[in-house]
Design a protein around this motif. Structure first.
Motif, PDB file in Angstrom:
ATOM      1  N   ARG A   1     -14.718  -7.688  -2.724  1.00  0.00           N
ATOM      2  CA  ARG A   1     -14.481  -6.598  -1.962  1.00  0.00           C
ATOM      3  C   ARG A   1     -13.157  -5.985  -1.847  1.00  0.00           C
ATOM      4  NH1 ARG A   1     -17.374  -8.036   2.600  1.00  0.00           N
ATOM      5  NH2 ARG A   1     -15.359  -8.326   3.908  1.00  0.00           N
ATOM      6  N   SER A   2     -12.332  -6.818  -1.503  1.00  0.00           N
ATOM      7  CA  SER A   2     -10.883  -6.475  -1.354  1.00  0.00           C
ATOM      8  C   SER A   2     -10.218  -5.912  -2.469  1.00  0.00           C
ATOM      9  CB  SER A   2     -10.009  -7.630  -0.856  1.00  0.00           C
ATOM     10  OG  SER A   2     -10.504  -8.083   0.642  1.00  0.00           O
TER      11      SER A   2
ATOM     12  N   GLU B   1     -19.253  -2.917   5.302  1.00  0.00           N
ATOM     13  CA  GLU B   1     -18.189  -3.817   5.083  1.00  0.00           C
ATOM     14  C   GLU B   1     -17.055  -3.228   4.403  1.00  0.00           C
ATOM     15  OE1 GLU B   1     -20.620  -6.111   7.507  1.00  0.00           O
ATOM     16  OE2 GLU B   1     -21.015  -4.833   5.835  1.00  0.00           O
TER      17      GLU B   1
ATOM     18  N   ALA C   1     -15.417  -0.377   6.180  1.00  0.00           N
ATOM     19  CA  ALA C   1     -14.390  -0.798   7.385  1.00  0.00           C
ATOM     20  C   ALA C   1     -13.229  -1.480   6.688  1.00  0.00           C
ATOM     21  CB  ALA C   1     -15.400  -2.093   7.817  1.00  0.00           C
ATOM     22  N   ASP C   2     -13.380  -1.994   5.536  1.00  0.00           N
ATOM     23  CA  ASP C   2     -12.303  -2.398   4.777  1.00  0.00           C
ATOM     24  C   ASP C   2     -11.245  -1.497   4.045  1.00  0.00           C
ATOM     25  OD1 ASP C   2     -12.892  -4.886   6.088  1.00  0.00           O
ATOM     26  OD2 ASP C   2     -13.186  -5.917   4.137  1.00  0.00           O
ATOM     27  N   GLY C   3     -11.631  -0.108   3.969  1.00  0.00           N
ATOM     28  CA  GLY C   3     -10.552   0.694   3.562  1.00  0.00           C
ATOM     29  C   GLY C   3     -11.358   1.563   2.324  1.00  0.00           C
TER      30      GLY C   3
ATOM     31  N   ASN D   1     -15.447   6.262   5.813  1.00  0.00           N
ATOM     32  CA  ASN D   1     -14.098   6.059   6.396  1.00  0.00           C
ATOM     33  C   ASN D   1     -13.085   7.315   6.290  1.00  0.00           C
ATOM     34  OD1 ASN D   1     -11.087   5.183   6.473  1.00  0.00           O
ATOM     35  ND2 ASN D   1     -11.690   3.381   6.097  1.00  0.00           N
TER      36      ASN D   1
END
Length: 198
Positions: free
Chosen positions: A104-105, A124, A127-129, A174
């Motif tokens: 994911r990152s 997620e 949520a992480d960008g 986001n």
């Protein structure tokens, strides 16, 4: 901002979810005439083909072109983003796949580097960008597992319990990512969103 998620007539098992995601992405990014589709054939060719067909059919009805890129390794993910960018893709869909979830990152960072607004299947990612997600609520799925476990602990036989399907779907956006991509989120998306990450 949070709103409860609800089932929206999406058939999770026929690939309609891919079509729904494409529609949401094209509503948010109307300028995206060519959309990249990142798929993992190692997840299973049946799922691969079904998702590709579903998105391809939806793309035709929306007058969009879809370019499919396969990736099964970190190196292939990086090469896939470079190839999609070179092909003129201006938005991205990523298949729901455990391997992609575990990366994911990396996928979010590459989306940002290549300025590709993307839609994913679980919250997620935004949520992480990442930009946005639409899919089954994991929190609700965990709740259903807890209910099942309770029934089994009270003596129910697993073989007698019905197979559960997702009933709660959520759209998460986001807003910081949208601003970074200079995207204006239209009212139709804001109204449908279950959560806006500020």
């Amino acid at each position: 901002m949070n709103r409860p998620g609800t089932a929206t007539g999406v058939n999770f098992f026929t690939g309609d979810l891919g079509a729904k995601r494409l529609g949401l992405l094209c509503t948010l990014v109307p300028s995206a005439r060519v959309v990249g589709l990142l798929l993992n054939p190692a997840f299973g060719m049946e799922a691969f083909d079904e998702f590709r067909r579903s998105v391809g059919s939806a793309a035709q009805s929306l007058d969009r072109e879809v370019i499919v890129q396969s990736a099964t390794t970190d190196v292939e993910i990086e090469a896939g983003f470079a190839a999609l960018t070179k092909a003129g893709v201006s938005a991205l869909m990523v298949q729901n796949d455990p391997f992609f979830d575990s990366r994911r990152s990396k996928i979010i960072a590459l989306s940002s580097t290549h300025k590709l607004p993307g839609i994913f299947h679980i919250r997620e990612f935004p949520a992480d960008g990442g930009l946005m997600s639409y899919g089954a609520s994991l929190a609700d799925a965990y709740r259903q597992v807890g209910v099942y476990a309770g029934k089994i602990l009270r003596g129910a036989k697993p073989v007698d319990l019905p197979v559960l399907r997702p009933t709660k779907f959520e759209l998460v956006i986001n807003m910081r990512a949208a601003k970074a991509l200079t995207l204006t989120v239209p009212p139709a998306i804001l109204i449908e969103a279950n959560e806006l990450i500020e």
